[in-house]
Design an enzyme around this catalytic site. Structure first.
Site, PDB file in Angstrom:
ATOM      1  N   GLY A 290      -8.933  22.117  39.388  1.00 53.52           N
ATOM      2  CA  GLY A 290      -9.362  20.957  38.391  1.00 53.52           C
ATOM      3  C   GLY A 290      -9.999  21.140  37.407  1.00 53.52           C
ATOM      4  O   GLY A 290     -10.438  20.516  36.278  1.00 53.52           O
TER       5      GLY A 290
ATOM      6  N   GLU B 155     -10.067  26.604  43.992  1.00 56.45           N
ATOM      7  CA  GLU B 155      -8.546  26.823  44.200  1.00 56.45           C
ATOM      8  C   GLU B 155      -7.904  26.323  42.590  1.00 56.45           C
ATOM      9  O   GLU B 155      -7.453  25.175  42.375  1.00 56.45           O
ATOM     10  CB  GLU B 155      -7.946  25.603  44.910  1.00 56.45           C
ATOM     11  CG  GLU B 155      -6.536  25.682  45.359  1.00 56.45           C
ATOM     12  CD  GLU B 155      -6.141  24.649  46.346  1.00 56.45           C
ATOM     13  OE1 GLU B 155      -5.789  25.060  47.471  1.00 56.45           O
ATOM     14  OE2 GLU B 155      -6.429  23.424  45.990  1.00 56.45           O
TER      15      GLU B 155
ATOM     16  N   ARG C  79      -5.221  25.867  36.456  1.00 51.30           N
ATOM     17  CA  ARG C  79      -5.313  25.881  34.887  1.00 51.30           C
ATOM     18  C   ARG C  79      -6.339  26.763  34.264  1.00 51.30           C
ATOM     19  O   ARG C  79      -5.986  27.741  33.300  1.00 51.30           O
ATOM     20  CB  ARG C  79      -5.544  24.500  34.117  1.00 51.30           C
ATOM     21  CG  ARG C  79      -5.665  24.161  32.847  1.00 51.30           C
ATOM     22  CD  ARG C  79      -6.391  22.832  32.456  1.00 51.30           C
ATOM     23  NE  ARG C  79      -5.809  21.849  33.382  1.00 51.30           N
ATOM     24  CZ  ARG C  79      -4.711  21.206  33.160  1.00 51.30           C
ATOM     25  NH1 ARG C  79      -4.212  21.545  31.872  1.00 51.30           N
ATOM     26  NH2 ARG C  79      -4.364  20.305  33.926  1.00 51.30           N
TER      27      ARG C  79
ATOM     28  N   TYR D 152       1.796  13.493  28.986  1.00 52.79           N
ATOM     29  CA  TYR D 152       0.475  13.369  29.221  1.00 52.79           C
ATOM     30  C   TYR D 152      -0.169  12.983  27.845  1.00 52.79           C
ATOM     31  O   TYR D 152      -1.399  12.626  27.783  1.00 52.79           O
ATOM     32  CB  TYR D 152      -0.249  14.288  29.888  1.00 52.79           C
ATOM     33  CG  TYR D 152       0.143  14.813  31.153  1.00 52.79           C
ATOM     34  CD1 TYR D 152       0.345  14.021  32.218  1.00 52.79           C
ATOM     35  CD2 TYR D 152       0.505  16.420  31.000  1.00 52.79           C
ATOM     36  CE1 TYR D 152       0.808  14.787  33.349  1.00 52.79           C
ATOM     37  CE2 TYR D 152       1.109  16.919  32.319  1.00 52.79           C
ATOM     38  CZ  TYR D 152       1.274  16.179  33.422  1.00 52.79           C
ATOM     39  OH  TYR D 152       1.631  16.733  34.568  1.00 52.79           O
TER      40      TYR D 152
ATOM     41  N   CYS E 267      17.344  15.690  22.235  1.00 49.89           N
ATOM     42  CA  CYS E 267      17.956  14.741  21.855  1.00 49.89           C
ATOM     43  C   CYS E 267      17.390  13.349  22.375  1.00 49.89           C
ATOM     44  O   CYS E 267      17.725  12.659  23.226  1.00 49.89           O
ATOM     45  CB  CYS E 267      19.294  14.510  21.776  1.00 49.89           C
ATOM     46  SG  CYS E 267      20.228  13.135  21.075  1.00 49.89           S
TER      47      CYS E 267
HETATM   48  N1  LLP Z   1      -5.099  22.192  44.126  1.00 50.44           N
HETATM   49  C1  LLP Z   1      -4.320  21.112  44.273  1.00 50.44           C
HETATM   50  C2  LLP Z   1      -4.051  20.647  45.797  1.00 50.44           C
HETATM   51  C3  LLP Z   1      -3.581  20.630  43.367  1.00 50.44           C
HETATM   52  O1  LLP Z   1      -2.826  19.470  43.433  1.00 50.44           O
HETATM   53  C4  LLP Z   1      -3.711  21.264  41.819  1.00 50.44           C
HETATM   54  C5  LLP Z   1      -3.077  20.553  40.839  1.00 50.44           C
HETATM   55  C6  LLP Z   1      -4.689  22.208  41.861  1.00 50.44           C
HETATM   56  C7  LLP Z   1      -5.137  22.805  43.011  1.00 50.44           C
HETATM   57  C8  LLP Z   1      -4.695  22.906  40.471  1.00 50.44           C
HETATM   58  O2  LLP Z   1      -5.201  22.158  39.501  1.00 50.44           O
HETATM   59  P1  LLP Z   1      -5.907  22.731  38.166  1.00 50.44           P
HETATM   60  O3  LLP Z   1      -6.789  23.919  38.613  1.00 50.44           O
HETATM   61  O4  LLP Z   1      -4.689  23.446  37.348  1.00 50.44           O
HETATM   62  O5  LLP Z   1      -6.418  21.527  37.535  1.00 50.44           O
HETATM   63  N2  LLP Z   1       0.954  19.044  35.224  1.00 50.44           N
HETATM   64  C9  LLP Z   1      -0.290  18.676  35.090  1.00 50.44           C
HETATM   65  C10 LLP Z   1      -1.333  18.998  36.164  1.00 50.44           C
HETATM   66  C11 LLP Z   1      -0.780  18.786  37.459  1.00 50.44           C
HETATM   67  C12 LLP Z   1      -1.942  19.233  38.424  1.00 50.44           C
HETATM   68  C13 LLP Z   1      -1.296  19.124  39.763  1.00 50.44           C
HETATM   69  N3  LLP Z   1      -2.137  19.762  40.907  1.00 50.44           N
HETATM   70  C14 LLP Z   1      -0.746  19.399  33.674  1.00 50.44           C
HETATM   71  O6  LLP Z   1       0.075  19.711  33.094  1.00 50.44           O
HETATM   72  O7  LLP Z   1      -2.000  19.008  33.142  1.00 50.44           O
END
Ligand code: LLP
Length: 421
Positions: free
Chosen positions: A230, A271, A274, A314, A340
């Site tokens: 996150g 974990e 991004r 988003y 399209c």
């Molecule tokens: N751990 C779990 C259990 C998750 O569900 C996710 C992301 C992460 C880690 C990694 O999250 P990050 O560090 O990347 O924020 N498609 C969306 C993001 C969806 C994330 C889903 N889960 C976007 O483009 O912003």
């Protein structure tokens, strides 16, 4: 005044050469930027001299095998949310115990794989406990994902906590889930929380108290806690970076309190998806037209939401720059793709509101960069409108290597042609 955009991660000459060699739209990744982020997370230390014992990459952000291999060699573990991600992680050379399956359900294929190889498992729903226990040679140690009752992310669609989210074991249901695990011969060795994606320090650290409470429920069998992912990245030129130091300090504090409670050593895991890959990637696209429709002037490029869906999905912001024109006067444009569908616009806010972007006036044939597209770009691409998946290139030690071929029309049709009568 020209709006500042972030610097391009690679020199313009290289990007021009790639467009020539590999065509557009093209994803370009820079290994040095990726590994710099990994090192930053692995080396972060709190004032107690400790840091994250494990950094586990959430490969859903970008599952390209070449990136997985680089991260594995760098000492980063990996998470998998599907059978496909288990297969990818194995193919990238990860050993089964380095891969943690993390989801809210098991499909039948995944259960079969968990029976065949000793993958680690993070359980997001109570029913998964019996299902796992029923697989003869699957792991008998699990971590539980707690839904702490609140969530937060850069958009409501990516908040993964609270009652409007399907994710995790509801915090009040944790005691019964722990009993249920034990009844089925499973040992709860870890706790995990992930409240959403692209959040902020204030919200990400709110879940510390939830983990401390959960640790009291689990008790002596607990060996590790995961703070989830996150972590946000600065998508805009003047945005401050995430305060990683405060994050590591906070979580080491949570870990220390849990160690005090339980009188044992606890591993701390992070974990992120991004944070590791967003900034190492850009999407390179060619300008194919310009037109005015009423009050808006459109730049039409050959990449669309089949390549990068984040703005359409988003209202997400990606900096946009035009190669060779940084110093020319800027004017407001909407940047749109070939699909399209009216939503195929990279310059939009939440709910699809058009957000004209100050850009230098491009000419047909100019190359446009969509910045910070390494996370959830190629990963969320589709074949909508029968558009092909883009090629992907990785630059490592000044060498460019194709790490995904542009999809071919033969491949696009293959699965259907095989079924033809
Ligand atoms: N751990 C779990 C259990 C998750 O569900 C996710 C992301 C992460 C880690 C990694 O999250 P990050 O560090 O990347 O924020 N498609 C969306 C993001 C969806 C994330 C889903 N889960 C976007 O483009 O912003």
């Amino acid at each position: 005044m020209n709006q500042p955009t972030k610097a391009r991660i690679l020199p313009d000459e290289l990007l021009r050469e790639f467009a020539q060699r590999f065509g557009t739209p093209l994803y370009v990744y820079d290994a040095a930027t990726l590994l710099a982020r990994a090192t930053e997370l692995l080396d972060a230390r709190a004032s107690d001299g400790r840091g994250f014992d494990f950094v586990r990459y959430a490969q859903k952000a970008n599952p390209n095998l070449a990136l997985l291999e680089l991260l594995r060699e760098h000492g980063v573990l990996v998470d998998a949310v599907s059978s496909g991600e288990l297969v990818r992680a194995r193919s990238a050379g990860y050993a089964p115990h380095q891969i943690q399956f993390c989801a809210d359900l098991f499909d039948r294929d995944t259960l079969a794989r968990l029976g065949a190889e000793p993958f680690a498992v993070n359980v997001g729903s109570p029913d998964m406990l019996e299902q796992l226990a029923a697989v003869p040679s699957a792991t008998r140690e699990v971590t539980l994902r707690v839904n702490p009752g609140f969530g937060h992310g850069h958009d409501a669609k990516v908040s993964t906590g609270g009652s409007t989210s399907k994710h995790g074991i509801w915090h009040e249901a944790l005691p019964s889930a722990v009993l249920r695990a034990r009844r089925h011969g499973l040992e709860v060795v870890g706790l995990h929380v992930h409240i959403g994606s692209g959040s902020d320090l204030e919200n990400l650290t709110r879940s510390g108290a939830a983990l401390e409470a959960a640790a009291r429920v689990v008790g002596a069998s607990l060996e590790s806690i995961s703070a989830g992912g996150g972590l946000p990245v600065p998508y805009r030129a003047n945005e401050a970076r995430f305060d990683l130091q405060k994050h590591v300090e906070f979580w080491c504090g949570v870990r220390a309190r849990i160690e005090g409670q339980l009188q044992r050593r606890i591993d701390l895991e992070l974990e992120p998806g991004r944070y590791l890959v967003a900034e190492c990637g850009l999407l390179l696209s060619e300008v194919r037209g310009l037109k005015r429709n009423g009050e808006h002037e459109y730049v039409l490029v050959d990449a669309g939401f089949h390549n990068l869906v984040r703005p359409a999905m988003y209202g997400a912001w990606h900096d946009i720059s035009v190669l060779g024109r940084d110093n020319e006067p800027h004017e407001p444009f909407l940047v749109a793709g070939p699909l399209c569908e009216s939503a195929d616009v990279f310059t939009q806010g939440k709910g699809g509101a058009p957000l004209p972007r100050e850009l230098p006036r491009p000419r047909i044939g100019d190359l446009v960069c969509l910045h910070d597209a390494g996370a959830y770009g190629a990963a969320m691409a589709s074949n909508y409108n029968s558009q092909l998946l883009a090629a992907e290139v990785l630059v490592e030690h000044s060498e460019a290597r194709l790490v995904r071929q542009r999809q071919s029309f033969e491949h696009l049709l293959e699965a259907e042609l095989r079924c033809r009568r």
